[in-house]
Design a protein around this motif. Sequence first.
Motif, PDB file in Angstrom:
ATOM      1  N   THR A  49      22.208  82.052 -33.703  1.00  6.78           N
ATOM      2  CA  THR A  49      22.741  81.923 -35.054  1.00  6.78           C
ATOM      3  C   THR A  49      23.466  80.684 -35.485  1.00  6.78           C
ATOM      4  O   THR A  49      23.812  80.071 -34.412  1.00  6.78           O
ATOM      5  CB  THR A  49      23.504  82.960 -35.546  1.00  6.78           C
ATOM      6  N   THR A  50      23.338  80.551 -36.582  1.00 10.21           N
ATOM      7  CA  THR A  50      24.280  79.072 -37.310  1.00 10.21           C
ATOM      8  C   THR A  50      25.575  79.256 -36.735  1.00 10.21           C
ATOM      9  O   THR A  50      26.096  78.081 -36.306  1.00 10.21           O
ATOM     10  CB  THR A  50      23.939  78.955 -38.836  1.00 10.21           C
ATOM     11  N   GLU A  96      26.837  80.729 -34.229  1.00  5.18           N
ATOM     12  CA  GLU A  96      26.920  80.385 -32.817  1.00  5.18           C
ATOM     13  C   GLU A  96      26.723  79.013 -32.441  1.00  5.18           C
ATOM     14  O   GLU A  96      27.254  78.381 -31.677  1.00  5.18           O
ATOM     15  CB  GLU A  96      25.980  81.221 -32.210  1.00  5.18           C
ATOM     16  N   SER A 115      27.098  74.954 -44.138  1.00  2.00           N
ATOM     17  CA  SER A 115      27.223  76.197 -43.166  1.00  2.00           C
ATOM     18  C   SER A 115      28.193  76.416 -42.486  1.00  2.00           C
ATOM     19  O   SER A 115      28.791  77.357 -42.190  1.00  2.00           O
ATOM     20  CB  SER A 115      25.881  76.083 -42.283  1.00  2.00           C
ATOM     21  N   HIS A 143      30.597  80.178 -42.744  1.00  2.00           N
ATOM     22  CA  HIS A 143      30.936  81.025 -41.860  1.00  2.00           C
ATOM     23  C   HIS A 143      32.439  80.927 -41.299  1.00  2.00           C
ATOM     24  O   HIS A 143      32.949  81.915 -40.826  1.00  2.00           O
ATOM     25  CB  HIS A 143      30.086  80.672 -40.528  1.00  2.00           C
TER      26      HIS A 143
END
Length: 188
Positions: free
Chosen positions: A2-3, A5, A38, A42
């Motif tokens: 994932t982004t 991660e 991003s 997150h």
Amino acid sequence: MTTAERLIESTRELLWERGYVGTSPKAILQRANAGQGSMYHHFTGKSDLALAAIKRTALSMRATAEASLSGDGGAYERVRAYLLRERDVLRGCPVGRLTMDPDVIADPALRQPVFETLDWLRGRIGDILAEGRERGEFDAGLDPEATAAAVVATVQGGYVLARAAETPAPFDTAVRGVLSLLAARRTD
């Protein structure tokens, strides 16, 4: 992956290579191949992302150390396995290097997983040495806590010496030295 991660893994690598100050959000995003927003989608910011990366690095270091320390053999053999395990000596310890980063040490949240990991390592090695002393593998004069601190200090100092010399030889010499001191306390 994932982004989130990719962002964590990229930050882990950059912290090891460049330290906190040298790890810019732009560098993280480039390494993670992630869009500009991003990181903030997150994580609340660089510090929050760095904390996630440091915690992941700390867990990884513990798992690697534990694999050696929980192996077969007595106390000496297990500590020896930890000291002689495969390492990228010239890169240094990914957790230990953070102790030299003033921004990490100045921030209690970032410093905490670093301290906890090194403290865990000292404690784990100390417990193994205490077990060995209780089983009669070492003479009664062995101080498990002080010896464990010397083992961890030797590894961390060995990384510094090796990086300064640009060769693993000083690390290897330090490890052989602490092993010979530990072997001298063996009763068999």
